[in-house]
Scaffold this motif. Structure first.
Motif, PDB file in Angstrom:
ATOM      1  N   LEU A 306       0.828  -1.201   0.000  1.00 44.84           N
ATOM      2  CA  LEU A 306       0.000   0.000   0.000  1.00 44.84           C
ATOM      3  C   LEU A 306       0.862   1.250   0.000  1.00 44.84           C
ATOM      4  O   LEU A 306       2.027   1.221   0.384  1.00 44.84           O
ATOM      5  CB  LEU A 306      -0.899   0.030   1.243  1.00 44.84           C
ATOM      6  N   GLN A 307       0.233   2.355  -0.407  1.00 44.37           N
ATOM      7  CA  GLN A 307       0.801   3.679  -0.213  1.00 44.37           C
ATOM      8  C   GLN A 307      -0.100   4.456   0.721  1.00 44.37           C
ATOM      9  O   GLN A 307      -1.290   4.159   0.856  1.00 44.37           O
ATOM     10  CB  GLN A 307       0.902   4.429  -1.544  1.00 44.37           C
ATOM     11  N   MET A 308       0.460   5.462   1.374  1.00 41.93           N
ATOM     12  CA  MET A 308      -0.352   6.352   2.188  1.00 41.93           C
ATOM     13  C   MET A 308       0.226   7.755   2.136  1.00 41.93           C
ATOM     14  O   MET A 308       1.434   7.941   1.942  1.00 41.93           O
ATOM     15  CB  MET A 308      -0.420   5.881   3.641  1.00 41.93           C
ATOM     16  N   VAL A 309      -0.660   8.736   2.263  1.00 40.38           N
ATOM     17  CA  VAL A 309      -0.232  10.122   2.342  1.00 40.38           C
ATOM     18  C   VAL A 309       0.346  10.362   3.735  1.00 40.38           C
ATOM     19  O   VAL A 309      -0.286  10.037   4.744  1.00 40.38           O
ATOM     20  CB  VAL A 309      -1.412  11.075   2.090  1.00 40.38           C
ATOM     21  N   ASN A 310       1.538  10.920   3.781  1.00 39.63           N
ATOM     22  CA  ASN A 310       2.116  11.268   5.079  1.00 39.63           C
ATOM     23  C   ASN A 310       1.314  12.415   5.706  1.00 39.63           C
ATOM     24  O   ASN A 310       0.831  13.308   5.011  1.00 39.63           O
ATOM     25  CB  ASN A 310       3.579  11.692   4.910  1.00 39.63           C
ATOM     26  N   ASN A 311       1.202  12.377   7.019  1.00 42.38           N
ATOM     27  CA  ASN A 311       0.402  13.382   7.699  1.00 42.38           C
ATOM     28  C   ASN A 311       0.882  14.807   7.456  1.00 42.38           C
ATOM     29  O   ASN A 311       0.102  15.755   7.532  1.00 42.38           O
ATOM     30  CB  ASN A 311       0.351  13.092   9.201  1.00 42.38           C
ATOM     31  N   ASP A 312       2.159  14.979   7.164  1.00 43.03           N
ATOM     32  CA  ASP A 312       2.675  16.314   6.860  1.00 43.03           C
ATOM     33  C   ASP A 312       2.043  16.893   5.599  1.00 43.03           C
ATOM     34  O   ASP A 312       2.120  18.107   5.365  1.00 43.03           O
ATOM     35  CB  ASP A 312       4.196  16.274   6.695  1.00 43.03           C
ATOM     36  N   TYR A 313       1.439  16.046   4.769  1.00 36.09           N
ATOM     37  CA  TYR A 313       0.845  16.494   3.515  1.00 36.09           C
ATOM     38  C   TYR A 313      -0.684  16.422   3.515  1.00 36.09           C
ATOM     39  O   TYR A 313      -1.313  16.802   2.523  1.00 36.09           O
ATOM     40  CB  TYR A 313       1.385  15.643   2.352  1.00 36.09           C
ATOM     41  N   ILE A 314      -1.288  15.969   4.589  1.00 39.33           N
ATOM     42  CA  ILE A 314      -2.725  15.703   4.559  1.00 39.33           C
ATOM     43  C   ILE A 314      -3.568  16.955   4.773  1.00 39.33           C
ATOM     44  O   ILE A 314      -4.737  17.014   4.374  1.00 39.33           O
ATOM     45  CB  ILE A 314      -3.092  14.601   5.583  1.00 39.33           C
ATOM     46  N   SER A 315      -3.001  17.988   5.368  1.00 35.72           N
ATOM     47  CA  SER A 315      -3.783  19.202   5.631  1.00 35.72           C
ATOM     48  C   SER A 315      -4.333  19.811   4.352  1.00 35.72           C
ATOM     49  O   SER A 315      -5.463  20.331   4.325  1.00 35.72           O
ATOM     50  CB  SER A 315      -2.943  20.228   6.380  1.00 35.72           C
ATOM     51  N   ALA A 316      -3.557  19.776   3.276  1.00 38.16           N
ATOM     52  CA  ALA A 316      -4.026  20.346   2.006  1.00 38.16           C
ATOM     53  C   ALA A 316      -5.264  19.615   1.501  1.00 38.16           C
ATOM     54  O   ALA A 316      -6.151  20.227   0.885  1.00 38.16           O
ATOM     55  CB  ALA A 316      -2.907  20.286   0.967  1.00 38.16           C
ATOM     56  N   LEU A 317      -5.340  18.312   1.761  1.00 37.97           N
ATOM     57  CA  LEU A 317      -6.532  17.548   1.383  1.00 37.97           C
ATOM     58  C   LEU A 317      -7.731  17.982   2.219  1.00 37.97           C
ATOM     59  O   LEU A 317      -8.860  18.057   1.719  1.00 37.97           O
ATOM     60  CB  LEU A 317      -6.280  16.053   1.554  1.00 37.97           C
TER      61      LEU A 317
END
Length: 382
Positions: A306-317
């Motif tokens: 699997l892949q996952m978005v790192n939390n450092d990048y999730i705010s933009a979502l």
């Protein structure tokens, strides 16, 4: 007209090509609409379906999560999403009393696709109440209507307003219905797309805000469908159901976090505070592929990469989801038409009316829109 056509911009993000949930790769939307107004007969309802992928969802499941802001509503299939984190069917939106028939029709459609397998499914069906304008008790939505909505599912632009499950809905005492919007993140933020589709049927007039401006305060004298000698309900009753889709590779708990941000978009428009409103949200991600095929009797491999978005990048979502939901709700009202049913009349929020209200509360346009026409009326017939 949609909100951006009027020079009114929500947030700083960039919409996708269609400014719709279908900007997320593979996502398709279909509607079937019932509109009959003849004498005492008022049928203004339907069904809207969201296909998460171009192939059957049980053959290519998606990670998903749900959030309930207020539970004065109903839905099917959510417990399995909470448990397994997987979306394995289309998502359907309809009226409160048609949840069962829509769910059963989706089961029948799954059965036709999987006859050669030992297989079970728990379809996701969301609802809002259209009984102010439509004869909800006679349950006019049928299995055939669900099949027609599934056949109508397509990518590209999405019809909004008085269509599908949103046909008879009311929003902030204006005519409501189906609305959609999307945001595309910059390359530095990941480049992913977030799309939202709402079935909006909630809210009080005075609380309506558009792009942060309290337009409801200057629109409160517009006639309300709740006006009249017979008590058919109170302003603010109803519900809103929201679906958020993304191609960012989110895990189930991250999808739940994304679904929670629908509350932010809803609150900005002036919703989320009514006891009589069922506010139920679902988010799914098409970013991971090759997830275990659902319940088909062969377990596959013990693990899946699997892949996952790192939390450092999730705010933009999160920002994209909130902005898309906010814009989708207003799009639902602007796309709607005046509708009469059961002796009541719900007026659409006209583009010129909104622009006038925005200017009265201090808004200045970013550009001058072209000529603005008022909305028409919904034709009768099926």
């Amino acid at each position: 007209m949609r909100l951006r056509d009027l020079g009114i911009v929500i947030g700083t993000g960039k919409p996708g090509v269609n400014n719709a949930i279908t900007d997320v790769p593979g996502v398709r939307v279909g509607h079937h609409t019932l509109n009959v107004q003849s004498g005492e007969t008022s049928i203004h309802t339907g069904v809207t379906v969201i296909e998460p992928r171009t192939v059957a969802a049980h053959l290519e499941p998606c990670f998903a999560g749900v959030h309930v802001l207020n539970g004065n509503g109903d839905a099917t299939g959510l417990e399995w999403i909470r448990e397994a984190g997987l979306l394995t069917t289309p998502i359907a939106c309809t009226n409160t009393h048609s949840v069962g028939v829509v769910r059963d029709a989706l089961v029948a459609a799954e059965r036709e696709m999987a006859r050669q397998h030992t297989y079970w499914c728990m379809p996701v069906v969301l609802e809002t109440y259209d009984g102010i304008l439509s004869d909800i008790w006679d349950q006019h939505v049928t299995a055939e209507h669900v099949q027609l909505a599934l056949k109508d599912a397509r990518s590209g632009p999405v019809q909004e307003g008085c269509v599908g499950g949103g046909t008879g809905m009311i929003c902030h005492e204006f005519k409501g219905g189906i609305g959609t919007s999307s945001r595309v993140l910059s390359a530095e933020q990941g480049g992913w797309t977030v799309g939202a589709l709402v079935q909006a049927n909630y809210g009080v007039r005075e609380s309506l805000r558009v792009a942060g401006y309290p337009v409801g305060t200057v629109l409160k004298e517009v006639p309300s469908p709740y006006d009249g000698p017979v008590n058919v309900g109170v302003p603010g009753m109803g519900s809103i159901v929201i679906t958020i889709a993304t191609d960012a590779p989110l895990l189930p708990h991250q999808c739940t976090r994304l679904a929670q941000r629908a509350s932010v978009g809803l609150a900005r428009v002036g919703g989320g505070t009514e006891d009589d409103s069922g506010d139920i949200f679902i988010a799914f991600s098409v970013g991971n592929t090759g997830l275990p095929v659902a319940n088909l009797g062969h377990p596959g491999t013990p693990t899946t990469a699997l892949q996952m978005v790192n939390n450092d990048y999730i705010s933009a979502l999160f920002v994209a989801a909130a902005d898309a939901v906010e814009e989708a709700i207003v799009n639902a009202m602007l796309a709607a038409d005046d509708l009469e049913g059961r002796g009541r009349r719900a007026l659409a929020l006209k583009p010129a009316q909104l622009l006038s209200a925005m200017k009265k509360v201090g808004w200045q346009p970013e550009f001058t829109p072209g000529p603005v026409e008022t909305a028409g009326t919904v034709p009768t017939g099926t």
